[in-house]
Design a protein around this motif. Structure first.
Motif, PDB file in Angstrom:
ATOM      1  N   ALA A   1      -7.733  43.250   7.489  1.00  0.00           N
ATOM      2  CA  ALA A   1      -8.089  44.360   8.244  1.00  0.00           C
ATOM      3  C   ALA A   1      -7.489  44.540   9.478  1.00  0.00           C
ATOM      4  O   ALA A   1      -7.158  45.342   9.976  1.00  0.00           O
ATOM      5  CB  ALA A   1      -9.669  44.611   8.300  1.00  0.00           C
ATOM      6  N   CYS A   2      -7.471  43.369  10.366  1.00  0.00           N
ATOM      7  CA  CYS A   2      -6.918  43.350  11.505  1.00  0.00           C
ATOM      8  C   CYS A   2      -5.375  43.426  11.382  1.00  0.00           C
ATOM      9  O   CYS A   2      -4.609  44.064  12.506  1.00  0.00           O
ATOM     10  CB  CYS A   2      -7.328  42.067  12.210  1.00  0.00           C
ATOM     11  N   ALA A   3      -4.763  42.921  10.426  1.00  0.00           N
ATOM     12  CA  ALA A   3      -3.381  43.468  10.178  1.00  0.00           C
ATOM     13  C   ALA A   3      -2.943  44.622   9.938  1.00  0.00           C
ATOM     14  O   ALA A   3      -1.772  44.992   9.828  1.00  0.00           O
ATOM     15  CB  ALA A   3      -2.892  42.472   9.129  1.00  0.00           C
ATOM     16  N   GLU A   4      -3.986  45.420   9.504  1.00  0.00           N
ATOM     17  CA  GLU A   4      -3.784  46.859   8.993  1.00  0.00           C
ATOM     18  C   GLU A   4      -3.145  47.873   9.971  1.00  0.00           C
ATOM     19  O   GLU A   4      -3.898  47.554  11.456  1.00  0.00           O
ATOM     20  CB  GLU A   4      -4.709  47.390   8.269  1.00  0.00           C
ATOM     21  N   SER A   5      -2.307  48.753  10.070  1.00  0.00           N
ATOM     22  CA  SER A   5      -1.912  49.583  11.046  1.00  0.00           C
ATOM     23  C   SER A   5      -3.120  50.605  11.121  1.00  0.00           C
ATOM     24  O   SER A   5      -3.758  50.900  10.161  1.00  0.00           O
ATOM     25  CB  SER A   5      -0.655  50.534  10.776  1.00  0.00           C
TER      26      SER A   5
ATOM     27  N   THR B   1       1.191  45.784  14.269  1.00  0.00           N
ATOM     28  CA  THR B   1       0.407  44.682  14.596  1.00  0.00           C
ATOM     29  C   THR B   1       1.368  43.357  14.596  1.00  0.00           C
ATOM     30  O   THR B   1       2.539  43.366  13.927  1.00  0.00           O
ATOM     31  CB  THR B   1      -0.748  44.303  13.863  1.00  0.00           C
ATOM     32  N   TRP B   2       1.105  42.438  15.252  1.00  0.00           N
ATOM     33  CA  TRP B   2       1.637  40.889  15.152  1.00  0.00           C
ATOM     34  C   TRP B   2       1.343  40.004  14.274  1.00  0.00           C
ATOM     35  O   TRP B   2       1.608  39.199  14.350  1.00  0.00           O
ATOM     36  CB  TRP B   2       1.504  40.541  16.724  1.00  0.00           C
ATOM     37  N   ILE B   3       0.210  40.483  13.543  1.00  0.00           N
ATOM     38  CA  ILE B   3       0.029  39.598  12.259  1.00  0.00           C
ATOM     39  C   ILE B   3       0.750  39.802  11.145  1.00  0.00           C
ATOM     40  O   ILE B   3       0.660  40.571  10.609  1.00  0.00           O
ATOM     41  CB  ILE B   3      -1.728  39.960  11.934  1.00  0.00           C
ATOM     42  N   ASN B   4       1.558  38.864  10.973  1.00  0.00           N
ATOM     43  CA  ASN B   4       2.434  38.626   9.576  1.00  0.00           C
ATOM     44  C   ASN B   4       1.967  37.550   8.676  1.00  0.00           C
ATOM     45  O   ASN B   4       0.855  37.082   8.692  1.00  0.00           O
ATOM     46  CB  ASN B   4       3.899  38.596  10.256  1.00  0.00           C
ATOM     47  N   ALA B   5       2.790  37.542   7.623  1.00  0.00           N
ATOM     48  CA  ALA B   5       2.306  36.702   6.561  1.00  0.00           C
ATOM     49  C   ALA B   5       2.009  35.270   6.954  1.00  0.00           C
ATOM     50  O   ALA B   5       1.470  34.645   6.555  1.00  0.00           O
ATOM     51  CB  ALA B   5       3.190  36.993   5.429  1.00  0.00           C
ATOM     52  N   THR B   6       2.952  34.855   7.981  1.00  0.00           N
ATOM     53  CA  THR B   6       3.065  33.285   8.505  1.00  0.00           C
ATOM     54  C   THR B   6       1.740  33.225   9.166  1.00  0.00           C
ATOM     55  O   THR B   6       1.062  32.356   8.882  1.00  0.00           O
ATOM     56  CB  THR B   6       4.161  33.070   9.542  1.00  0.00           C
ATOM     57  N   ILE B   7       1.538  34.204   9.945  1.00  0.00           N
ATOM     58  CA  ILE B   7       0.063  33.842  10.901  1.00  0.00           C
ATOM     59  C   ILE B   7      -1.096  33.807   9.868  1.00  0.00           C
ATOM     60  O   ILE B   7      -2.116  33.004   9.922  1.00  0.00           O
ATOM     61  CB  ILE B   7       0.076  34.955  11.923  1.00  0.00           C
TER      62      ILE B   7
ATOM     63  N   LEU C   1     -17.617  45.874   4.225  1.00  0.00           N
ATOM     64  CA  LEU C   1     -16.902  45.347   5.522  1.00  0.00           C
ATOM     65  C   LEU C   1     -16.404  46.645   6.394  1.00  0.00           C
ATOM     66  O   LEU C   1     -15.404  47.004   5.892  1.00  0.00           O
ATOM     67  CB  LEU C   1     -15.928  44.282   5.078  1.00  0.00           C
ATOM     68  N   VAL C   2     -17.131  46.786   7.434  1.00  0.00           N
ATOM     69  CA  VAL C   2     -16.664  47.704   8.264  1.00  0.00           C
ATOM     70  C   VAL C   2     -16.297  47.397   9.898  1.00  0.00           C
ATOM     71  O   VAL C   2     -15.902  48.263  10.369  1.00  0.00           O
ATOM     72  CB  VAL C   2     -18.103  48.801   8.321  1.00  0.00           C
ATOM     73  N   GLY C   3     -16.349  46.105   9.976  1.00  0.00           N
ATOM     74  CA  GLY C   3     -15.893  45.563  11.211  1.00  0.00           C
ATOM     75  C   GLY C   3     -16.003  44.249  11.349  1.00  0.00           C
ATOM     76  O   GLY C   3     -16.607  43.519  10.569  1.00  0.00           O
ATOM     77  N   GLY C   4     -15.019  43.658  12.133  1.00  0.00           N
ATOM     78  CA  GLY C   4     -15.049  42.129  12.401  1.00  0.00           C
ATOM     79  C   GLY C   4     -14.231  41.532  13.580  1.00  0.00           C
ATOM     80  O   GLY C   4     -13.316  42.393  14.148  1.00  0.00           O
ATOM     81  N   LEU C   5     -14.221  40.289  13.642  1.00  0.00           N
ATOM     82  CA  LEU C   5     -13.074  39.604  14.638  1.00  0.00           C
ATOM     83  C   LEU C   5     -13.074  38.224  13.916  1.00  0.00           C
ATOM     84  O   LEU C   5     -13.833  37.856  13.076  1.00  0.00           O
ATOM     85  CB  LEU C   5     -13.737  39.679  15.948  1.00  0.00           C
ATOM     86  N   TYR C   6     -11.768  37.758  14.408  1.00  0.00           N
ATOM     87  CA  TYR C   6     -11.647  36.391  14.125  1.00  0.00           C
ATOM     88  C   TYR C   6     -11.004  35.464  15.286  1.00  0.00           C
ATOM     89  O   TYR C   6     -10.491  36.238  16.044  1.00  0.00           O
ATOM     90  CB  TYR C   6     -10.751  36.309  12.896  1.00  0.00           C
ATOM     91  N   GLY C   7     -11.136  34.142  15.156  1.00  0.00           N
ATOM     92  CA  GLY C   7     -10.572  33.346  16.118  1.00  0.00           C
ATOM     93  C   GLY C   7     -10.676  31.791  15.780  1.00  0.00           C
ATOM     94  O   GLY C   7     -11.151  31.744  14.786  1.00  0.00           O
ATOM     95  N   VAL C   8     -10.372  31.191  16.660  1.00  0.00           N
ATOM     96  CA  VAL C   8     -10.313  29.683  16.458  1.00  0.00           C
ATOM     97  C   VAL C   8     -11.105  28.891  17.508  1.00  0.00           C
ATOM     98  O   VAL C   8     -11.283  29.174  18.498  1.00  0.00           O
ATOM     99  CB  VAL C   8      -8.743  29.259  16.822  1.00  0.00           C
TER     100      VAL C   8
ATOM    101  N   MET D   1      -9.565  41.671  16.514  1.00  0.00           N
ATOM    102  CA  MET D   1     -10.958  42.559  16.127  1.00  0.00           C
ATOM    103  C   MET D   1     -10.425  43.819  15.165  1.00  0.00           C
ATOM    104  O   MET D   1      -9.359  44.775  15.588  1.00  0.00           O
ATOM    105  CB  MET D   1     -11.613  42.713  16.820  1.00  0.00           C
ATOM    106  N   PHE D   2     -11.260  44.519  14.249  1.00  0.00           N
ATOM    107  CA  PHE D   2     -10.943  45.772  13.832  1.00  0.00           C
ATOM    108  C   PHE D   2     -12.263  46.417  13.669  1.00  0.00           C
ATOM    109  O   PHE D   2     -13.455  45.950  13.621  1.00  0.00           O
ATOM    110  CB  PHE D   2     -10.454  45.664  12.522  1.00  0.00           C
ATOM    111  N   SER D   3     -12.246  47.684  13.688  1.00  0.00           N
ATOM    112  CA  SER D   3     -13.395  48.717  13.579  1.00  0.00           C
ATOM    113  C   SER D   3     -13.133  49.822  12.522  1.00  0.00           C
ATOM    114  O   SER D   3     -12.275  50.456  12.717  1.00  0.00           O
ATOM    115  CB  SER D   3     -14.074  49.119  14.747  1.00  0.00           C
TER     116      SER D   3
END
Length: 215
Positions: A79-83, A90-96, A120-127, A138-140
């Motif tokens: 979802a974060c990778a979607e336009s 976005t900068w989220i490619n298949a490698t990432i 699923l209507v929103g979220g974030l991710y990290g390390v 993140m996305f919403s």
């Protein structure tokens, strides 16, 4: 910024990069290659000075969403990778996507998610790495969903004893929560202190009010 072939980057190398103050990006979702980024000014969200806007605090008390942790990591990344209307690329490619999926399975990448009626209507991710958490994206898809996930992330990090929440860059959106720009040398000292601690768990605290940051 240093360029690097995606074939040379492993999850272990990625963790070492974070420990050195670097993080990867791609020029676009269609470009398979990555490059390393080390900003002169690093975005940081101080956990002790986190600010929840009054209107958002009222919304959170109404509990409009079910908040889950790590129940749909791959879906959050997708979802974060979607336009979107305000984010045509976005900068989220298949490698990432592949690398962070591996980090998730190793216990170092996590998602905080907002669900409504089983969707699923929103979220974030990290390390996570020792006492640091590096926010990635993140996305919403519903009102305030990603913002509420951020509030729950901060609550979780504070309850578990994390000392650094890295946002990479600051935006007007994040500044409303207290995000600041930190010079590279100052950030390096903050990162060093966070990495000097133990590996902390990343899970919902069972004995904490999930919105105590509102008090």
């Amino acid at each position: 910024m240093a360029r690097g072939s995606h074939f040379q980057i492993t999850p272990e190398l990625l963790l070492r990069a974070y420990a050195s103050g670097l993080f990867p990006m791609a020029d676009s979702a269609d470009d398979p290659d990555l490059f390393w980024v080390e900003p002169e000014l690093r975005g940081v969200l101080p956990l002790d000075d986190f600010h929840v806007p009054r209107r958002l605090a009222r919304t959170i008390r109404q509990a409009p969403y079910e908040i889950r942790v790590n129940s749909a990591f791959d879906k959050v990344m997708a979802a974060c990778a979607e336009s979107a209307e305000n984010r045509p690329s976005t900068w989220i490619n298949a490698t990432i996507t592949q690398l962070y999926g591996s980090l998730h399975r190793l216990g170092h990448a996590h998602s905080v998610e907002a669900w409504r009626d089983g969707e699923l209507v929103g979220g974030l991710y990290g390390v996570s790495l020792r006492m640091a958490f590096f926010g990635e994206s993140m996305f919403s898809r519903a009102t305030d969903a990603s913002k509420i996930c951020l509030v729950h992330l901060v609550e979780l990090l504070r309850a578990r004893g994390y000392v650094l929440l890295d946002t990479q860059f600051t935006t007007e959106h994040l500044k409303r929560f207290g995000a600041i720009d930190v010079p590279r040398a100052e950030y390096a000292a903050m990162l060093s202190a966070a990495l000097d601690g133990p590996d902390l768990p990343f899970s919902v605290p069972q004995d904490n009010d999930p919105v105590s940051v509102l008090k």
